[in-house]
Scaffold this motif. Structure first.
Motif, PDB file in Angstrom:
ATOM      1  N   ASN A  54       2.471  82.479  40.624  1.00 21.55           N
ATOM      2  CA  ASN A  54       1.168  82.289  41.273  1.00 21.55           C
ATOM      3  C   ASN A  54       0.422  83.609  41.393  1.00 21.55           C
ATOM      4  OD1 ASN A  54       1.733  79.548  41.550  1.00 21.55           O
ATOM      5  ND2 ASN A  54       2.732  79.888  43.525  1.00 21.55           N
ATOM      6  N   ASP A 120       6.014  82.591  35.487  1.00 20.95           N
ATOM      7  CA  ASP A 120       5.934  81.145  35.714  1.00 20.95           C
ATOM      8  C   ASP A 120       4.983  80.485  34.719  1.00 20.95           C
ATOM      9  OD1 ASP A 120       3.547  82.104  36.791  1.00 20.95           O
ATOM     10  OD2 ASP A 120       3.541  80.702  38.468  1.00 20.95           O
ATOM     11  N   ASP A 125       0.849  76.280  28.271  1.00 18.88           N
ATOM     12  CA  ASP A 125       0.231  76.132  29.595  1.00 18.88           C
ATOM     13  C   ASP A 125      -1.243  76.530  29.539  1.00 18.88           C
ATOM     14  OD1 ASP A 125       2.624  75.355  30.710  1.00 18.88           O
ATOM     15  OD2 ASP A 125       2.981  77.222  31.809  1.00 18.88           O
ATOM     16  N   ARG A 173      -1.737  80.599  36.036  1.00 18.04           N
ATOM     17  CA  ARG A 173      -1.594  79.255  35.514  1.00 18.04           C
ATOM     18  C   ARG A 173      -2.476  78.283  36.277  1.00 18.04           C
ATOM     19  NH1 ARG A 173       4.007  76.177  35.994  1.00 18.04           N
ATOM     20  NH2 ARG A 173       3.421  76.637  38.104  1.00 18.04           N
ATOM     21  N   GLU A 174      -3.124  77.390  35.514  1.00 23.40           N
ATOM     22  CA  GLU A 174      -3.944  76.359  36.135  1.00 23.40           C
ATOM     23  C   GLU A 174      -3.080  75.104  36.283  1.00 23.40           C
ATOM     24  OE1 GLU A 174      -7.294  76.082  33.423  1.00 23.40           O
ATOM     25  OE2 GLU A 174      -8.490  77.259  34.836  1.00 23.40           O
ATOM     26  N   ASP A 175      -3.212  74.441  37.408  1.00 17.43           N
ATOM     27  CA  ASP A 175      -2.414  73.235  37.645  1.00 17.43           C
ATOM     28  C   ASP A 175      -3.038  72.001  37.059  1.00 17.43           C
ATOM     29  OD1 ASP A 175      -0.416  74.609  38.996  1.00 17.43           O
ATOM     30  OD2 ASP A 175      -1.552  74.560  40.863  1.00 17.43           O
TER      31      ASP A 175
END
Length: 175
Positions: A54, A120, A125, A173-175
Motif C-alpha cells: 500500500n 504487493d 495488476d 496498486r489499484e483495487d
C-alpha cells in the motif's frame, strides 16, 4: 567425541519456531556452567527485507535458516552435551552423532545475502502512478525487475499504449 582445539561454527537443528528460545536457553546454560570460553557465540541468521505494501516501505526481518541456530564453539563431550540437551534442540547437523562444522565459505554464504524487496504488486495488476511525468495515470504492470527495483507499466495515452519504467515507490496498486 574427541577433543578438538579449534573453535568452529556448528549448525544446530531446533523445533520450528523455537530458535529464539533455544538461543536464550543455550546462552543461560553457557553462563551457568562457565563455558563462555568454549561456547563463544549463538546466533540466528536473519536477513532484512524491505516490504512495500500500500505504498508504504517497511523493513522486516526474516530468518535465513528457519529451524536452525548457529553455534560457535569448541567441540568436546561437555559442550556437545550442553548444546544437545538444551530444551528445543533436536540435534546437530552432521552424519549420525558426529556434528559437522561449517566451512568458512558456507558460513560466509549464509550472511552474504542481499536485502530483498517484497512488493504487493504483480505482473498484470493495475497501478496508479504517483509521481513524475505520468502522475495520476493508470496502467497495467508488464514487467518487474527485482534486481534494479523497477516496474514497467503500459499506460494508455492518446489512443496508444506507452511503456513507462518506474521505481517501486512511484506506483500504488489499484483495487
Amino acid at each position: 567425541m574427541s577433543e578438538n582445539s579449534e573453535i568452529k561454527w556448528y549448525v544446530v537443528h531446533t523445533y520450528s519456531g523455537y530458535e529464539n528460545k533455544v538461543k536464550v536457553n543455550l546462552e543461560k546454560s553457557v553462563e551457568n556452567n562457565g563455558l563462555q570460553d568454549k561456547i563463544v557465540e549463538v546466533c540466528i541468521p536473519v536477513e532484512e527485507a524491505v516490504e512495500i505494501k500500500n505504498n508504504k516501505r517497511r523493513t522486516v526481518q526474516h530468518k535465513l535458516l528457519p529451524g536452525y541456530v548457529l553455534v560457535k564453539m569448541l567441540m568436546n563431550e561437555e559442550t556437545w552435551y550442553i548444546v544437545r540437551n538444551t530444551r528445543g534442540v533436536t540435534g546437530f547437523v552432521g552424519a549420525g552423532n558426529k556434528a559437522t562444522p561449517l566451512s568458512e565459505t558456507d558460513f560466509a554464504s549464509v550472511f552474504d545475502s542481499v536485502p530483498q524487496t517484497r512488493l504487493d504488486i504483480q505482473v498484470g495488476d493495475n497501478v496508479r502512478i504517483l509521481s513524475g511525468l505520468f502522475e495520476n495515470f493508470s496502467g497495467k504492470v508488464t514487467q518487474i525487475d527485482l534486481e534494479n527495483q523497477k516496474i514497467k507499466v503500459v499506460v494508455p495515452m492518446l489512443k496508444r499504449e506507452t511503456d513507462v519504467e518506474l521505481n517501486y515507490d512511484e506506483v500504488v496498486r489499484e483495487d
